[in-house]
Design a protein around this motif. Structure first.
Motif, PDB file in Angstrom:
ATOM      1  N   ILE A  39      -6.644 -19.080 -58.140  1.00 33.94           N
ATOM      2  CA  ILE A  39      -7.102 -18.197 -58.937  1.00 33.94           C
ATOM      3  C   ILE A  39      -6.113 -16.830 -58.727  1.00 33.94           C
ATOM      4  CG2 ILE A  39      -8.939 -16.450 -59.800  1.00 33.94           C
ATOM      5  CD1 ILE A  39     -10.669 -18.704 -58.675  1.00 33.94           C
ATOM      6  N   PHE A 120      -7.069 -25.489 -64.744  1.00 35.81           N
ATOM      7  CA  PHE A 120      -8.404 -25.281 -64.278  1.00 35.81           C
ATOM      8  C   PHE A 120      -9.296 -26.302 -65.086  1.00 35.81           C
ATOM      9  CE2 PHE A 120      -8.609 -20.491 -63.659  1.00 35.81           C
ATOM     10  CZ  PHE A 120      -8.045 -20.854 -62.345  1.00 35.81           C
ATOM     11  N   ILE A 319     -14.774 -26.844 -59.147  1.00 39.60           N
ATOM     12  CA  ILE A 319     -14.805 -26.087 -60.619  1.00 39.60           C
ATOM     13  C   ILE A 319     -16.048 -25.659 -61.262  1.00 39.60           C
ATOM     14  CG2 ILE A 319     -15.041 -28.571 -61.812  1.00 39.60           C
ATOM     15  CD1 ILE A 319     -12.707 -27.560 -63.732  1.00 39.60           C
ATOM     16  N   ILE A 322     -17.029 -22.081 -61.014  1.00 34.04           N
ATOM     17  CA  ILE A 322     -15.688 -21.117 -61.513  1.00 34.04           C
ATOM     18  C   ILE A 322     -16.300 -19.909 -62.103  1.00 34.04           C
ATOM     19  CG2 ILE A 322     -15.569 -22.106 -63.776  1.00 34.04           C
ATOM     20  CD1 ILE A 322     -12.324 -21.839 -63.219  1.00 34.04           C
ATOM     21  N   VAL A 340      -9.360 -23.244 -56.895  1.00 37.06           N
ATOM     22  CA  VAL A 340     -10.464 -24.361 -57.466  1.00 37.06           C
ATOM     23  C   VAL A 340      -9.921 -25.703 -57.236  1.00 37.06           C
ATOM     24  CG1 VAL A 340     -11.415 -25.015 -59.786  1.00 37.06           C
ATOM     25  CG2 VAL A 340     -11.096 -22.735 -59.225  1.00 37.06           C
TER      26      VAL A 340
END
Length: 349
Positions: A39, A120, A319, A322, A340
């Motif tokens: 991230i 992602f 995930i 998130i 992630v």
């Protein structure tokens, strides 16, 4: 497989984790199975609606490490199963700017996870020429740092830092911490850091800062004392706040350089005293992304342990979490960065 799991930012502040169509692979493209994706501060700007909002809905994520899972019909020299990272700035490859490795200025540039769907997600497709294979002995949590380290490699090059030159780093978050380490590798001394957060200040010392100042009003005096009254050769702004850009110019010596790295909000500006800048022969240069050789050099540095990475690799979430991560509720003590992992079951709660 016809679908994959992905985190889609459908509006500022709102992710939806759902099944989406698998990316198609063009004849010159490679399918990457994403193992881990960091991230980035840019991702946070996108989440908050401060950057790239016109591209929503979007799958963000660009600090990826993964495994080659599919090859387009024209792809040669790559093998399914190899570890890989991705140079995320896609230009035309032929224009004046691409030839000079200034791809962000290419008229047709696209950035993975910023201007087009990113990592992602379980899979992402990218042009072959942007795939960089990695040695099997480098773990994915280290490979996911290649892209952010490449950004700092490029900024350090642009700042033209030499052995024995003094440097100031304004802000010791994840990218500021990397700047501290790269400046030291380039030979900078002393490296002075401004950071008010005590835990980030402690990590800045661990990264090699020679002095850490918590009060901006005291910084100029500390820098002056450590540079025989001259001021710093280089100041790097890592936060994106106009007041810190003004401070950067205040702490450099005549003939010094400001490295503009922090992303300010659109429309924010800093008034530059032109006569003083000319007479002092000061300079300013922006830098925001690593590309081309920067990526390869970052991989070499990380593979051979030239950076301390423990503050960047100890925190990972699945995930499915998130949204919580982007709301800022999951960062454990002693960590500057979160990644992630696509397989939520592989991450301990």
């Amino acid at each position: 497989m016809s679908t994959m799991k992905a985190a889609v930012l459908v509006a500022p502040g709102r992710f939806e984790v759902s099944d989406v169509p698998m990316p198609e692979i063009g004849p010159d493209e490679v399918l990457i199975w994403v193992e881990r994706c960091g991230i980035c501060g840019t991702d946070v700007h996108i989440f908050n609606g401060h950057y790239s909002a016109h591209n929503l809905p979007l799958i963000p994520g660009h600090e990826l490490a993964g495994t080659i899972a599919g090859l387009g019909e024209n792809v040669t020299g790559l093998e399914i199963g190899r570890k890989a990272v991705v140079d995320i700035n896609f230009g035309c490859g032929n224009c004046f700017y691409c030839r000079r490795n200034e791809i962000l200025n290419c008229a047709s540039v696209e950035q993975l996870g910023i201007g087009r769907d990113g990592a992602f997600a379980e899979f992402v497709s990218v042009p072959q020429r942007h795939v960089i294979t990695a040695p099997d002995d480098v773990p994915f949590e280290i490979l996911a740092l290649v892209e952010p380290v490449a950004c700092v490699v490029r900024a350090t090059r642009k700042a033209n830092v030499g052995i024995g030159q003094s440097a100031v780093v304004l802000g010791a978050g994840p990218i500021g911490n990397m700047h501290i380490q790269l400046l030291r590798l380039a030979g900078a001394a002393p490296v002075v850091v401004l950071e008010a957060n005590p835990y980030r200040a402690e990590l800045a010392v661990a990264a090699g800062a020679d002095a850490v100042v918590s009060d901006a009003l005291e910084l100029k005096a500390v820098v002056s004392d450590l540079t025989d009254g001259r001021g710093a050769d280089v100041a790097v702004e890592c936060v994106g706040i106009p007041e810190l850009y003004r401070l950067a110019f205040d702490v450099i010596r005549p003939g010094g350089h400001v490295s503009a790295f922090g992303l300010a909000a659109e429309g924010e500006s800093h008034s530059l005293p032109l006569l003083e800048t000319v007479l002092r022969e000061n300079s300013l240069k922006g830098s925001v992304a690593g590309m081309g050789q920067d990526m390869h050099d970052a991989l070499v540095l990380l593979r051979h342990g030239r950076l301390r990475t423990d503050a960047f690799t100890g925190s990972a979430i699945g995930i499915d979490r998130i949204q919580t991560a982007f709301e800022g509720n999951d960062m454990p003590s002693g960590q500057l960065k979160m990644s992630v992992v696509m397989d939520s079951a592989a991450v301990s709660a």
